[in-house]
Scaffold this motif. Structure first.
Motif, PDB file in Angstrom:
ATOM      1  N   LEU A 158       6.625  20.270 -33.513  1.00  0.00           N
ATOM      2  CA  LEU A 158       6.658  19.144 -32.588  1.00  0.00           C
ATOM      3  C   LEU A 158       6.465  17.857 -33.362  1.00  0.00           C
ATOM      4  CD1 LEU A 158       4.441  20.601 -29.747  1.00  0.00           C
ATOM      5  CD2 LEU A 158       6.795  19.839 -29.447  1.00  0.00           C
ATOM      6  N   LEU A 159       7.321  16.871 -33.108  1.00  0.00           N
ATOM      7  CA  LEU A 159       7.181  15.531 -33.664  1.00  0.00           C
ATOM      8  C   LEU A 159       6.737  14.623 -32.523  1.00  0.00           C
ATOM      9  CD1 LEU A 159      10.379  15.241 -35.923  1.00  0.00           C
ATOM     10  CD2 LEU A 159       8.141  16.203 -36.470  1.00  0.00           C
ATOM     11  N   LEU A 160       5.500  14.152 -32.596  1.00  0.00           N
ATOM     12  CA  LEU A 160       4.904  13.384 -31.509  1.00  0.00           C
ATOM     13  C   LEU A 160       4.576  11.986 -32.003  1.00  0.00           C
ATOM     14  CD1 LEU A 160       2.389  16.095 -30.211  1.00  0.00           C
ATOM     15  CD2 LEU A 160       4.794  15.784 -29.597  1.00  0.00           C
ATOM     16  N   ASP A 161       5.269  10.994 -31.470  1.00  0.00           N
ATOM     17  CA  ASP A 161       5.087   9.611 -31.893  1.00  0.00           C
ATOM     18  C   ASP A 161       4.228   8.883 -30.861  1.00  0.00           C
ATOM     19  OD1 ASP A 161       5.294   7.284 -33.327  1.00  0.00           O
ATOM     20  OD2 ASP A 161       7.384   6.870 -32.797  1.00  0.00           O
ATOM     21  N   GLU A 162       2.930   8.765 -31.160  1.00  0.00           N
ATOM     22  CA  GLU A 162       1.964   8.111 -30.274  1.00  0.00           C
ATOM     23  C   GLU A 162       2.077   8.637 -28.844  1.00  0.00           C
ATOM     24  OE1 GLU A 162       1.840   3.857 -30.717  1.00  0.00           O
ATOM     25  OE2 GLU A 162       2.377   3.958 -32.835  1.00  0.00           O
ATOM     26  N   PRO A 163       1.864   9.938 -28.645  1.00  0.00           N
ATOM     27  CA  PRO A 163       2.137  10.550 -27.337  1.00  0.00           C
ATOM     28  C   PRO A 163       1.179  10.148 -26.225  1.00  0.00           C
ATOM     29  CG  PRO A 163       1.073  12.126 -28.788  1.00  0.00           C
ATOM     30  CD  PRO A 163       1.393  10.916 -29.627  1.00  0.00           C
ATOM     31  N   THR A 164      -0.008   9.594 -26.566  1.00  0.00           N
ATOM     32  CA  THR A 164      -0.966   9.256 -25.502  1.00  0.00           C
ATOM     33  C   THR A 164      -1.150   7.754 -25.326  1.00  0.00           C
ATOM     34  OG1 THR A 164      -2.863   9.374 -27.004  1.00  0.00           O
ATOM     35  CG2 THR A 164      -2.219  11.414 -25.910  1.00  0.00           C
ATOM     36  N   THR A 165      -0.276   6.958 -25.926  1.00  0.00           N
ATOM     37  CA  THR A 165      -0.377   5.504 -25.767  1.00  0.00           C
ATOM     38  C   THR A 165      -0.233   5.118 -24.292  1.00  0.00           C
ATOM     39  OG1 THR A 165       0.459   5.041 -27.974  1.00  0.00           O
ATOM     40  CG2 THR A 165       0.704   3.303 -26.348  1.00  0.00           C
ATOM     41  N   GLY A 166      -1.127   4.273 -23.819  1.00  0.00           N
ATOM     42  CA  GLY A 166      -1.051   3.781 -22.449  1.00  0.00           C
ATOM     43  C   GLY A 166      -1.706   4.673 -21.410  1.00  0.00           C
ATOM     44  N   LEU A 167      -2.292   5.790 -21.829  1.00  0.00           N
ATOM     45  CA  LEU A 167      -2.906   6.698 -20.872  1.00  0.00           C
ATOM     46  C   LEU A 167      -4.382   6.376 -20.679  1.00  0.00           C
ATOM     47  CD1 LEU A 167      -1.400  10.176 -21.833  1.00  0.00           C
ATOM     48  CD2 LEU A 167      -0.464   8.382 -20.360  1.00  0.00           C
ATOM     49  N   ASP A 168      -4.886   6.658 -19.476  1.00  0.00           N
ATOM     50  CA  ASP A 168      -6.314   6.493 -19.239  1.00  0.00           C
ATOM     51  C   ASP A 168      -7.062   7.665 -19.879  1.00  0.00           C
ATOM     52  OD1 ASP A 168      -6.312   8.741 -17.474  1.00  0.00           O
ATOM     53  OD2 ASP A 168      -5.749   7.457 -15.799  1.00  0.00           O
ATOM     54  N   PRO A 169      -8.390   7.570 -20.012  1.00  0.00           N
ATOM     55  CA  PRO A 169      -9.136   8.627 -20.718  1.00  0.00           C
ATOM     56  C   PRO A 169      -8.929  10.021 -20.146  1.00  0.00           C
ATOM     57  CG  PRO A 169     -10.506   6.677 -20.475  1.00  0.00           C
ATOM     58  CD  PRO A 169      -9.258   6.412 -19.690  1.00  0.00           C
ATOM     59  N   GLN A 170      -8.866  10.147 -18.813  1.00  0.00           N
ATOM     60  CA  GLN A 170      -8.681  11.476 -18.228  1.00  0.00           C
ATOM     61  C   GLN A 170      -7.337  12.070 -18.641  1.00  0.00           C
ATOM     62  OE1 GLN A 170      -9.680   8.774 -16.587  1.00  0.00           O
ATOM     63  NE2 GLN A 170     -11.458   9.241 -15.293  1.00  0.00           N
ATOM     64  N   ALA A 171      -6.287  11.256 -18.596  1.00  0.00           N
ATOM     65  CA  ALA A 171      -4.960  11.750 -18.963  1.00  0.00           C
ATOM     66  C   ALA A 171      -4.888  12.085 -20.449  1.00  0.00           C
ATOM     67  CB  ALA A 171      -3.903  10.701 -18.605  1.00  0.00           C
ATOM     68  N   ARG A 172      -5.532  11.272 -21.274  1.00  0.00           N
ATOM     69  CA  ARG A 172      -5.535  11.558 -22.711  1.00  0.00           C
ATOM     70  C   ARG A 172      -6.218  12.887 -22.998  1.00  0.00           C
ATOM     71  NH1 ARG A 172      -8.603   7.240 -25.621  1.00  0.00           N
ATOM     72  NH2 ARG A 172      -8.047   8.432 -27.464  1.00  0.00           N
ATOM     73  N   HIS A 173      -7.359  13.132 -22.359  1.00  0.00           N
ATOM     74  CA  HIS A 173      -8.079  14.381 -22.602  1.00  0.00           C
ATOM     75  C   HIS A 173      -7.268  15.588 -22.150  1.00  0.00           C
ATOM     76  CE1 HIS A 173     -12.155  13.327 -24.099  1.00  0.00           C
ATOM     77  NE2 HIS A 173     -11.837  12.136 -23.619  1.00  0.00           N
ATOM     78  N   LEU A 174      -6.528  15.455 -21.055  1.00  0.00           N
ATOM     79  CA  LEU A 174      -5.672  16.556 -20.607  1.00  0.00           C
ATOM     80  C   LEU A 174      -4.547  16.792 -21.610  1.00  0.00           C
ATOM     81  CD1 LEU A 174      -5.143  18.683 -18.504  1.00  0.00           C
ATOM     82  CD2 LEU A 174      -3.812  16.999 -17.199  1.00  0.00           C
TER      83      LEU A 174
END
Length: 306
Positions: A158-174
């Motif tokens: 998997l190539l993931l380029d900043e996959p959690t940018t813009g997410l709130d903490p709950q979404a990032r943790h998921l």
């Protein structure tokens, strides 16, 4: 050690007079998560684009699963999943249709795609949104759908380029939970991120880029041990700068940013004792972390996007 599944050797890329990627080399083993961190304009996204054959390198070599890129990129992509910085979901299709159409790009049999869609919706925690279009989803849901879509071909890398940018903490943790599940399944990941806690949580190894060049490489904890003191005391308030000037000798290194002075120490006890009787400032004592490493190696000056 077995041969890496992904390798970059002496990669160069220039846009006009700007050298964006400068003699970059890296390798990823099966089941490994390699993180790439660096300021804006360090060359992270350009590197990802070259890995996908979207931008031609000016020099160097890229190889995935023994296949040269870009010469054999179409064949290599059959085993690669991609999540870009910005969502590229089709707004006219439902969640299930986005997965279905994307699977057809890989030439997968329709029966295989249909069998994978419910599992990927469950993986993305979007079972109840199968019939919803992207415009009806939150930002976190869209990122989870993008990740699920990237898995439709059951990729090994998997190539993931900043996959959690813009997410709130709950979404990032998921998202972190989902990525850790993938690593437990033996997937390999190349991850670019600006979140140091994300890099420390997910990555087996890290590469620090600055001005397109690799300036450090190692495990997260190993890099911290190599480059930093063990403890940090942050001193806040208007008097922090004056206090830093008076007591700089108590630390191995002192940095000031705004109204905060950062004392980097190996023995914090004397400074903590002094601060406990000084009620004119507030302070925080903590262990050194990846953010300290990032700032030491790349500086505190804000960079414009490049």
């Amino acid at each position: 050690m077995p041969d890496p599944i992904f390798r970059i050797a002496k990669l160069h890329k220039r846009f006009g007079d700007n050298l964006v990627v400068d003699d970059l080399s890296l390798e990823i083993q099966a089941g490994e998560c390699l993180g790439v961190i660096g300021p804006n304009g360090a060359g992270k996204t350009t590197t990802i684009r070259m890995c996908l054959g979207q931008t031609a390198p000016d020099g160097g070599h890229i190889e995935a699963f023994g296949l040269p890129i870009p010469a054999k990129v179409r064949e290599a992509k059959k085993r690669i999943g991609v999540v870009t910085q910005f969502d590229s979901l089709d707004p006219d299709f439902t969640c299930a249709e986005n997965l279905r159409v994307y699977g057809r790009y890989f030439g997968l049999p329709l029966a295989t795609i249909e069998a994978r869609i419910p599992k990927l919706l469950e993986f993305s925690a979007l079972q109840a949104k199968a019939g919803a279009r992207p415009g009806e989803l939150s930002g976190g849901m869209k990122r989870r759908l993008s990740l699920g879509r990237a898995l439709i071909n059951d990729p090994d890398l998997l190539l993931l380029d900043e996959p959690t940018t813009g997410l709130d903490p709950q979404a990032r943790h998921l998202m972190w939970e989902r990525l850790q599940n993938l690593m437990q399944q033996g997937k390999s990941i190349l991850l670019t991120t600006h979140f140091m806690d994300e890099a420390e949580r997910l990555c087996d190894r890290l590469i620090v880029l600055d001005h397109g060049r690799k300036i450090a490489e190692g495990t997260p904890r190993g890099l911290i041990r190599e480059h930093l003191e063990t403890d940090v005391i942050e001193v806040y308030s208007e008097g922090a700068k004056a206090l830093a000037q008076r007591h700089a000798a108590m630390a191995e290194r002192v940095e000031t940013s705004g109204e905060t002075s950062f004392f980097y120490l190996r023995d914090p006890k004397p400074l903590l004792q002094l601060l406990s009787t000084d009620h004119s400032v507030r302070y925080l004592h903590r262990p050194a972390n990846l953010e300290d490493l990032f700032l030491k190696l790349t500086g505190r000056q804000i960079r414009d996007d490049a």
